[in-house]
Design a protein around this motif. Sequence first.
Motif, PDB file in Angstrom:
ATOM      1  N   VAL A 256      -3.082   8.870   5.205  1.00  0.00           N
ATOM      2  CA  VAL A 256      -2.184   7.993   6.759  1.00  0.00           C
ATOM      3  C   VAL A 256      -1.410   7.215   6.376  1.00  0.00           C
ATOM      4  O   VAL A 256      -0.776   6.997   7.047  1.00  0.00           O
ATOM      5  CB  VAL A 256      -3.797   7.930   7.067  1.00  0.00           C
ATOM      6  N   HIS A 257      -0.828   6.486   4.544  1.00  0.00           N
ATOM      7  CA  HIS A 257      -0.053   5.856   4.718  1.00  0.00           C
ATOM      8  C   HIS A 257       0.339   6.160   3.671  1.00  0.00           C
ATOM      9  O   HIS A 257      -0.438   6.031   2.827  1.00  0.00           O
ATOM     10  CB  HIS A 257      -0.648   4.130   4.275  1.00  0.00           C
ATOM     11  N   ASP A 258       1.724   7.300   4.324  1.00  0.00           N
ATOM     12  CA  ASP A 258       2.330   7.692   2.680  1.00  0.00           C
ATOM     13  C   ASP A 258       2.948   6.299   2.180  1.00  0.00           C
ATOM     14  O   ASP A 258       4.165   5.396   2.557  1.00  0.00           O
ATOM     15  CB  ASP A 258       3.708   8.580   3.075  1.00  0.00           C
ATOM     16  N   MET A 259       2.448   5.593   1.126  1.00  0.00           N
ATOM     17  CA  MET A 259       2.868   4.355   0.563  1.00  0.00           C
ATOM     18  C   MET A 259       4.236   4.643  -0.589  1.00  0.00           C
ATOM     19  O   MET A 259       4.982   3.356  -1.095  1.00  0.00           O
ATOM     20  CB  MET A 259       1.953   4.262  -0.197  1.00  0.00           C
ATOM     21  N   HIS A 260       5.025   5.557  -1.172  1.00  0.00           N
ATOM     22  CA  HIS A 260       6.091   6.386  -2.278  1.00  0.00           C
ATOM     23  C   HIS A 260       6.959   7.223  -0.855  1.00  0.00           C
ATOM     24  O   HIS A 260       6.637   8.553  -0.604  1.00  0.00           O
ATOM     25  CB  HIS A 260       5.101   6.701  -3.047  1.00  0.00           C
TER      26      HIS A 260
ATOM     27  N   SER B 229      19.114   5.558  -1.214  1.00  0.00           N
ATOM     28  CA  SER B 229      18.731   6.005  -3.224  1.00  0.00           C
ATOM     29  C   SER B 229      19.258   8.049  -3.318  1.00  0.00           C
ATOM     30  O   SER B 229      20.273   7.531  -2.692  1.00  0.00           O
ATOM     31  CB  SER B 229      17.535   5.777  -3.496  1.00  0.00           C
ATOM     32  N   HIS B 230      18.553   8.276  -3.083  1.00  0.00           N
ATOM     33  CA  HIS B 230      18.419   9.891  -3.265  1.00  0.00           C
ATOM     34  C   HIS B 230      17.725  11.027  -2.689  1.00  0.00           C
ATOM     35  O   HIS B 230      17.600  12.292  -2.286  1.00  0.00           O
ATOM     36  CB  HIS B 230      19.239  10.661  -4.969  1.00  0.00           C
ATOM     37  N   GLY B 231      17.579   9.881  -1.116  1.00  0.00           N
ATOM     38  CA  GLY B 231      16.762  10.720   0.021  1.00  0.00           C
ATOM     39  C   GLY B 231      17.584  11.290   1.025  1.00  0.00           C
ATOM     40  O   GLY B 231      19.095  10.974   0.516  1.00  0.00           O
ATOM     41  N   LYS B 232      17.412  12.289   1.022  1.00  0.00           N
ATOM     42  CA  LYS B 232      18.406  13.283   2.155  1.00  0.00           C
ATOM     43  C   LYS B 232      18.246  12.330   3.865  1.00  0.00           C
ATOM     44  O   LYS B 232      18.914  12.695   4.639  1.00  0.00           O
ATOM     45  CB  LYS B 232      17.816  14.691   2.124  1.00  0.00           C
ATOM     46  N   ASN B 233      17.125  11.979   4.320  1.00  0.00           N
ATOM     47  CA  ASN B 233      17.258  11.204   5.299  1.00  0.00           C
ATOM     48  C   ASN B 233      17.015  10.159   5.499  1.00  0.00           C
ATOM     49  O   ASN B 233      16.655   9.404   4.718  1.00  0.00           O
ATOM     50  CB  ASN B 233      16.099  11.711   6.024  1.00  0.00           C
TER      51      ASN B 233
ATOM     52  N   ASN C 132       0.449   9.644  -2.801  1.00  0.00           N
ATOM     53  CA  ASN C 132       1.212   9.807  -1.983  1.00  0.00           C
ATOM     54  C   ASN C 132       2.791  10.674  -1.924  1.00  0.00           C
ATOM     55  O   ASN C 132       2.222  11.732  -2.935  1.00  0.00           O
ATOM     56  CB  ASN C 132       2.670   8.690  -2.541  1.00  0.00           C
ATOM     57  N   SER C 133       3.361  11.084  -1.195  1.00  0.00           N
ATOM     58  CA  SER C 133       3.979  12.498  -0.874  1.00  0.00           C
ATOM     59  C   SER C 133       4.618  12.733  -2.517  1.00  0.00           C
ATOM     60  O   SER C 133       5.464  13.186  -2.486  1.00  0.00           O
ATOM     61  CB  SER C 133       4.414  12.313   0.372  1.00  0.00           C
ATOM     62  N   ASP C 134       6.040  10.766  -2.249  1.00  0.00           N
ATOM     63  CA  ASP C 134       7.135  10.862  -3.310  1.00  0.00           C
ATOM     64  C   ASP C 134       7.816  11.550  -2.374  1.00  0.00           C
ATOM     65  O   ASP C 134       9.364  12.020  -3.018  1.00  0.00           O
ATOM     66  CB  ASP C 134       7.488  11.308  -4.376  1.00  0.00           C
ATOM     67  N   ALA C 135       7.971  11.661  -1.251  1.00  0.00           N
ATOM     68  CA  ALA C 135       8.973  12.993   0.017  1.00  0.00           C
ATOM     69  C   ALA C 135      10.522  11.706   0.142  1.00  0.00           C
ATOM     70  O   ALA C 135      10.379  10.817  -0.695  1.00  0.00           O
ATOM     71  CB  ALA C 135       8.765  11.963   1.016  1.00  0.00           C
ATOM     72  N   HIS C 136      11.466  13.567  -0.380  1.00  0.00           N
ATOM     73  CA  HIS C 136      12.719  12.776  -0.289  1.00  0.00           C
ATOM     74  C   HIS C 136      13.149  13.614   0.434  1.00  0.00           C
ATOM     75  O   HIS C 136      14.459  13.046   0.898  1.00  0.00           O
ATOM     76  CB  HIS C 136      13.577  13.410  -1.973  1.00  0.00           C
ATOM     77  N   SER C 137      12.581  13.632   1.903  1.00  0.00           N
ATOM     78  CA  SER C 137      12.806  14.693   2.975  1.00  0.00           C
ATOM     79  C   SER C 137      11.995  14.395   3.921  1.00  0.00           C
ATOM     80  O   SER C 137      10.290  13.984   3.560  1.00  0.00           O
ATOM     81  CB  SER C 137      13.530  16.383   2.910  1.00  0.00           C
TER      82      SER C 137
ATOM     83  N   GLU D 261      10.067   8.307  12.059  1.00  0.00           N
ATOM     84  CA  GLU D 261       9.911   9.237  13.658  1.00  0.00           C
ATOM     85  C   GLU D 261       9.399  10.264  13.315  1.00  0.00           C
ATOM     86  O   GLU D 261       8.013  11.040  13.733  1.00  0.00           O
ATOM     87  CB  GLU D 261      11.193  10.224  13.899  1.00  0.00           C
ATOM     88  N   GLN D 262       9.355  11.091  11.904  1.00  0.00           N
ATOM     89  CA  GLN D 262       8.826  12.312  11.455  1.00  0.00           C
ATOM     90  C   GLN D 262       7.125  11.594  11.151  1.00  0.00           C
ATOM     91  O   GLN D 262       5.916  12.295  10.977  1.00  0.00           O
ATOM     92  CB  GLN D 262       9.106  12.697   9.217  1.00  0.00           C
ATOM     93  N   GLY D 263       7.045  10.776  10.496  1.00  0.00           N
ATOM     94  CA  GLY D 263       5.531   9.758  10.270  1.00  0.00           C
ATOM     95  C   GLY D 263       5.079   9.976  11.553  1.00  0.00           C
ATOM     96  O   GLY D 263       3.919  10.493  10.932  1.00  0.00           O
ATOM     97  N   ARG D 264       5.513   9.480  12.577  1.00  0.00           N
ATOM     98  CA  ARG D 264       5.058   9.924  13.926  1.00  0.00           C
ATOM     99  C   ARG D 264       4.695  10.825  14.577  1.00  0.00           C
ATOM    100  O   ARG D 264       3.161  10.956  14.868  1.00  0.00           O
ATOM    101  CB  ARG D 264       6.005   8.809  14.978  1.00  0.00           C
ATOM    102  N   LYS D 265       5.535  11.487  13.684  1.00  0.00           N
ATOM    103  CA  LYS D 265       4.996  13.022  14.133  1.00  0.00           C
ATOM    104  C   LYS D 265       3.798  14.241  13.698  1.00  0.00           C
ATOM    105  O   LYS D 265       3.170  14.452  14.360  1.00  0.00           O
ATOM    106  CB  LYS D 265       6.268  14.127  14.013  1.00  0.00           C
ATOM    107  N   ILE D 266       3.472  13.265  12.373  1.00  0.00           N
ATOM    108  CA  ILE D 266       2.579  13.994  11.507  1.00  0.00           C
ATOM    109  C   ILE D 266       2.037  13.238  11.687  1.00  0.00           C
ATOM    110  O   ILE D 266       0.766  13.753  10.959  1.00  0.00           O
ATOM    111  CB  ILE D 266       3.016  14.134  10.108  1.00  0.00           C
ATOM    112  N   GLY D 267       1.510  12.163  12.162  1.00  0.00           N
ATOM    113  CA  GLY D 267       0.310  11.531  12.971  1.00  0.00           C
ATOM    114  C   GLY D 267      -0.109  10.476  11.873  1.00  0.00           C
ATOM    115  O   GLY D 267      -1.343   9.661  11.332  1.00  0.00           O
TER     116      GLY D 267
END
Length: 243
Positions: A4-8, A14-18, A209-214, A25-31
């Motif tokens: 519910v809270h992606d903290m990472h 840095s080297h993310g793609k978005n 946390n997802s550690d999402a880079h995209s 916006e994606q965070g809102r889309k997935i709730g």
Amino acid sequence: MKIVHDMHTHTTYSHGKNTIAEMVEQGRKIGLKAITISDHGRSHPLFGVKKENFAKMRAEIDALNQKYDDIDIYLSVESNITGADGSIDIGDEEKKYCDWISAGYHYGYIPASIKDIFVFAIPNYAARVLPFLRKRVVGMNTRTYIKMMERYKIKLITHPGDKMPINIEPVAKAAAKHGVILEINPRHDHLNVEEIKVAMKYPVDFAINSDAHSTAALGDMKSTPQTIKAAGIPISRIINIAE
């Protein structure tokens, strides 16, 4: 079970793609109810956030928080552990503009001092191929994590033990004492099931946390639900997920 809270998360700072806006916006889309932008600390010569960019990131996040009332957006930094004395690459910009600080060990950082090149960085690299060094390096690294928590106000340790082997028990004990969250990271092998079981001896909180880079990886838990089940962690000890 979902984050519910992606903290990472990482962005183009840095080297993310978005961009920050795209991640939100994606965070809102997935709730997601909250998202933290945590790009890499300044000592990484390729991926570190330039200090002049923290003000820009803060302004972007403040504007997005004004725009949306269905998601909370925070600014952090995934600072690098840079020295055996627990040094991390934190400066005034991080302290001034960030809501909180996380820290983790990465390859490719600039060590805190010339001494740390030889007593900290090189031994960590060498221990990967020279097993007889591992015991000494694990002891040094464990002391480093504890010193870091004593020196700095850290909210979250990212992927503890990844790339930099540690003894998780004293680290978890210190994290509980200092109120530091330990991350279970689906992109990395640590914390693993056995390490989590050891850490659970102490009243320390965990976060997945997802550690999402995209945007595609945002909120992605991958196999961590199975890890949680195997380790037997009560959901109440994982601060950022809901069933």
